[in-house]
Design a protein around this motif. Structure first.
Motif, mmCIF file in Angstrom:
data_model
loop_
_atom_site.group_PDB
_atom_site.id
_atom_site.type_symbol
_atom_site.label_atom_id
_atom_site.label_comp_id
_atom_site.label_asym_id
_atom_site.label_seq_id
_atom_site.Cartn_x
_atom_site.Cartn_y
_atom_site.Cartn_z
ATOM 1 N N ILE A 81 7.523 56.270 78.935
ATOM 2 C CA ILE A 81 8.202 56.095 80.217
ATOM 3 C C ILE A 81 8.069 57.355 81.073
ATOM 4 C CG2 ILE A 81 10.519 56.980 79.699
ATOM 5 C CD1 ILE A 81 9.967 53.521 81.171
ATOM 6 N N ALA A 82 7.692 58.467 80.431
ATOM 7 C CA ALA A 82 7.451 59.716 81.170
ATOM 8 C C ALA A 82 6.324 59.563 82.180
ATOM 9 C CB ALA A 82 7.131 60.837 80.187
ATOM 10 N N SER A 83 5.467 58.571 82.001
ATOM 11 C CA SER A 83 4.361 58.346 82.935
ATOM 12 C C SER A 83 4.851 58.002 84.332
ATOM 13 C CB SER A 83 3.448 57.237 82.416
ATOM 14 O OG SER A 83 4.168 56.018 82.292
ATOM 15 N N LEU A 84 6.105 57.563 84.460
ATOM 16 C CA LEU A 84 6.652 57.255 85.789
ATOM 17 C C LEU A 84 6.741 58.503 86.660
ATOM 18 C CD1 LEU A 84 9.527 54.715 84.977
ATOM 19 C CD2 LEU A 84 7.108 54.283 85.445
ATOM 20 N N ALA A 85 6.672 59.674 86.035
ATOM 21 C CA ALA A 85 6.699 60.924 86.807
ATOM 22 C C ALA A 85 5.456 61.070 87.684
ATOM 23 C CB ALA A 85 6.807 62.115 85.858
ATOM 24 N N LEU A 86 4.416 60.268 87.416
ATOM 25 C CA LEU A 86 3.196 60.321 88.223
ATOM 26 C C LEU A 86 3.310 59.520 89.518
ATOM 27 C CD1 LEU A 86 0.554 59.844 85.364
ATOM 28 C CD2 LEU A 86 1.202 61.977 86.484
ATOM 29 N N LEU A 87 4.415 58.793 89.697
ATOM 30 C CA LEU A 87 4.578 57.956 90.889
ATOM 31 C C LEU A 87 4.473 58.742 92.194
ATOM 32 C CD1 LEU A 87 5.268 55.344 92.372
ATOM 33 C CD2 LEU A 87 7.683 55.729 91.827
ATOM 34 N N LEU A 137 -1.819 58.313 75.713
ATOM 35 C CA LEU A 137 -2.382 58.661 74.404
ATOM 36 C C LEU A 137 -1.460 59.622 73.657
ATOM 37 C CD1 LEU A 137 -6.196 59.173 75.183
ATOM 38 C CD2 LEU A 137 -5.081 57.172 74.181
ATOM 39 N N ALA A 138 -0.958 60.608 74.387
ATOM 40 C CA ALA A 138 -0.061 61.587 73.762
ATOM 41 C C ALA A 138 1.206 60.903 73.257
ATOM 42 C CB ALA A 138 0.292 62.692 74.752
ATOM 43 N N SER A 139 1.722 59.930 74.015
ATOM 44 C CA SER A 139 2.935 59.234 73.589
ATOM 45 C C SER A 139 2.678 58.409 72.328
ATOM 46 C CB SER A 139 3.462 58.346 74.720
ATOM 47 O OG SER A 139 2.643 57.211 74.928
ATOM 48 N N MET A 140 1.491 57.789 72.222
ATOM 49 C CA MET A 140 1.164 57.011 71.027
ATOM 50 C C MET A 140 1.045 57.904 69.808
ATOM 51 S SD MET A 140 -1.570 54.146 72.341
ATOM 52 C CE MET A 140 -1.617 53.756 74.082
ATOM 53 N N VAL A 141 0.394 59.053 69.969
ATOM 54 C CA VAL A 141 0.267 59.991 68.852
ATOM 55 C C VAL A 141 1.637 60.503 68.420
ATOM 56 C CG1 VAL A 141 -0.616 62.258 68.170
ATOM 57 C CG2 VAL A 141 -2.093 60.668 69.442
ATOM 58 N N ALA A 142 2.467 60.842 69.421
ATOM 59 C CA ALA A 142 3.812 61.349 69.110
ATOM 60 C C ALA A 142 4.630 60.307 68.365
ATOM 61 C CB ALA A 142 4.523 61.751 70.395
ATOM 62 N N ALA A 143 4.493 59.043 68.773
ATOM 63 C CA ALA A 143 5.268 57.984 68.119
ATOM 64 C C ALA A 143 4.751 57.664 66.725
ATOM 65 C CB ALA A 143 5.227 56.716 68.993
ATOM 66 N N ARG A 144 3.436 57.596 66.573
ATOM 67 C CA ARG A 144 2.875 57.163 65.280
ATOM 68 C C ARG A 144 2.828 58.292 64.252
ATOM 69 N NH1 ARG A 144 0.746 52.599 63.413
ATOM 70 N NH2 ARG A 144 -0.791 52.746 61.754
ATOM 71 N N VAL A 145 2.540 59.499 64.712
ATOM 72 C CA VAL A 145 2.374 60.618 63.772
ATOM 73 C C VAL A 145 3.681 61.374 63.573
ATOM 74 C CG1 VAL A 145 1.147 62.791 63.373
ATOM 75 C CG2 VAL A 145 -0.064 60.839 64.364
ATOM 76 N N MET A 146 4.436 61.548 64.669
ATOM 77 C CA MET A 146 5.643 62.386 64.582
ATOM 78 C C MET A 146 6.926 61.561 64.535
ATOM 79 S SD MET A 146 4.322 65.141 67.439
ATOM 80 C CE MET A 146 5.838 66.074 67.395
ATOM 81 N N GLY A 147 6.811 60.246 64.715
ATOM 82 C CA GLY A 147 7.986 59.386 64.634
ATOM 83 C C GLY A 147 8.878 59.407 65.854
ATOM 84 N N ILE A 148 8.387 59.952 66.971
ATOM 85 C CA ILE A 148 9.174 59.952 68.214
ATOM 86 C C ILE A 148 9.131 58.543 68.812
ATOM 87 C CG2 ILE A 148 9.366 60.939 70.530
ATOM 88 C CD1 ILE A 148 8.024 63.456 69.426
ATOM 89 N N PRO A 149 10.256 57.955 69.148
ATOM 90 C CA PRO A 149 10.249 56.560 69.650
ATOM 91 C C PRO A 149 9.611 56.438 71.034
ATOM 92 C CG PRO A 149 12.437 57.504 69.814
ATOM 93 C CD PRO A 149 11.619 58.503 69.056
ATOM 94 N N ALA A 200 5.653 49.311 87.568
ATOM 95 C CA ALA A 200 6.506 48.303 86.931
ATOM 96 C C ALA A 200 5.894 47.867 85.598
ATOM 97 C CB ALA A 200 6.685 47.103 87.853
ATOM 98 N N ALA A 201 4.565 47.737 85.564
ATOM 99 C CA ALA A 201 3.891 47.359 84.324
ATOM 100 C C ALA A 201 4.033 48.453 83.273
ATOM 101 C CB ALA A 201 2.419 47.064 84.593
ATOM 102 N N LEU A 202 3.968 49.712 83.690
ATOM 103 C CA LEU A 202 4.173 50.819 82.754
ATOM 104 C C LEU A 202 5.580 50.790 82.176
ATOM 105 C CD1 LEU A 202 2.396 53.752 84.628
ATOM 106 C CD2 LEU A 202 1.770 52.857 82.375
ATOM 107 N N ALA A 203 6.566 50.621 83.050
ATOM 108 C CA ALA A 203 7.957 50.588 82.595
ATOM 109 C C ALA A 203 8.198 49.399 81.667
ATOM 110 C CB ALA A 203 8.892 50.522 83.795
ATOM 111 N N ALA A 204 7.678 48.218 82.041
ATOM 112 C CA ALA A 204 7.865 47.027 81.216
ATOM 113 C C ALA A 204 7.204 47.192 79.854
ATOM 114 C CB ALA A 204 7.309 45.800 81.939
#
Length: 314
Positions: free
Chosen positions: A252-258, A302-314, A236-240
């Motif tokens: 939000i892809a991290s929810l796949a680890l549930l 970490l990968a999501s942060m890099v993708a968002a900051r460097v590649m502009g993926i939301p 829930a903390a990840l999703a929030a």
């Protein structure tokens, strides 16, 4: 014991597998500062990481010393279970050297906090001192929080939200932003699950010496609900964090680890002490597998942060 054997024994005594907790929380907090504010100081990261690794290793040694003194670890070993190597019982280190090394490492951690306070500000020293106090209070009299049913919760709060928040603050120079506490909650929830798992394996030994762990206070039946609640809080903390914009939406892809996390805690969900004992090797994978779910979670974030900051993926 030869010099190389002694060195190996000391390195193993730090419970290196458990140190992924400090690594993941410090790295997450540092990466969050880079993602949010564009701040990344490698020297400050390394000092923070070194201090937290020393603190966690020191607390591990102090905890093992006090569990040895109370007899709980000796009783636990006689039961035939073993979820990690014990520095005194398994590695042959003397009790006095173990506790001395534990306090030396915590002193080194306080030194790292003092350095960070000089560079960043006094609040960092205060936060570091609070963390070290909680670490000592985990096992050391008179508080002995882990013997009063509070150790699991305190360790989860300290090694998750507080470390992520503090690591973020080291990079940005301020404790004013509180949202890293939410982002760090999944790490804390996972620490709580790990400690519940080890407490479930030690339940007979703990009962014999009067050590009140969460598992003993709740009983095997209600422990499964506590485990499910911890998993729910984690995800829930990840999703929030993603939906509120504290992490990239792609995280939000991290929810796949549930499902993987639920498989790891499944022995705790049995509601039976006998079933936990039977599946102790399976439960041990929570913290001693070839790679940890929390490290995979860290990699995804970490990968999501890099993708968002460097590649502009939301």
């Amino acid at each position: 014991m030869h010099v190389d054997g002694k060195l190996r024994a000391w390195l193993l005594s730090f419970s290196p597998v458990t140190l992924t907790s400090a690594f993941s929380s410090v790295t997450l907090g540092t990466a969050l500062a880079w993602y949010d504010m564009g701040r990344l100081n490698a020297i400050l990261y390394l000092v923070t990481l070194g201090g937290l690794l020393a603190a966690q290793a020191g607390v591990n040694l102090i905890h093992d010393y006090h569990d040895y003194r109370t007899g709980v670890d000796t009783l636990y070993r006689s039961s035939g279970f073993s979820h990690r190597l014990h520095p005194i019982l398994d590695l042959g280190l003397s009790p006095s050297s173990v506790v001395a090394a534990g306090y030396a490492l915590t002193a080194a951690a306080l030194g790292a906090a003092a350095y960070l306070a000089l560079v960043v500000g006094i609040p960092i020293l205060v936060l570091g001192a609070i963390g070290l106090f909680l670490g000592a209070a985990y096992s050391v009299p008179p508080l002995k929080l882990h013997y009063r049913g509070l150790g699991e919760l305190v360790a989860g709060l300290a090694m998750g939200p507080l470390v992520v928040w503090g690591s973020y603050a080291v990079q940005v120079g301020s404790l004013s932003r509180l949202y890293p506490l939410l982002v760090g909650t999944p790490n804390g929830a996972f620490v709580f699950l790990i400690l519940m798992g080890s407490g479930a394996l030690e339940v007979e030994a703990s009962r014999a010496v009067g050590k009140k762990t969460v598992v003993l206070l709740l009983g095997a039946r209600r422990t499964k609900y506590a485990a499910l609640a911890a998993v729910a809080v984690m995800y829930a903390a990840l999703a929030a964090s993603a939906l509120l914009g504290y992490l990239p939406l792609i995280s939000i892809a991290s929810l796949a680890l549930l499902p993987w996390t639920l498989r790891l805690v499944d022995p705790l969900l049995s509601g039976s002490e006998e079933e936990v004992r039977r599946r102790w090797r399976e439960l041990r994978r929570l913290w001693a597998g070839p790679f940890s779910v929390r490290l995979v979670l860290l990699a995804v974030l970490l990968a999501s942060m890099v993708a968002a900051r460097v590649m502009g993926i939301p």
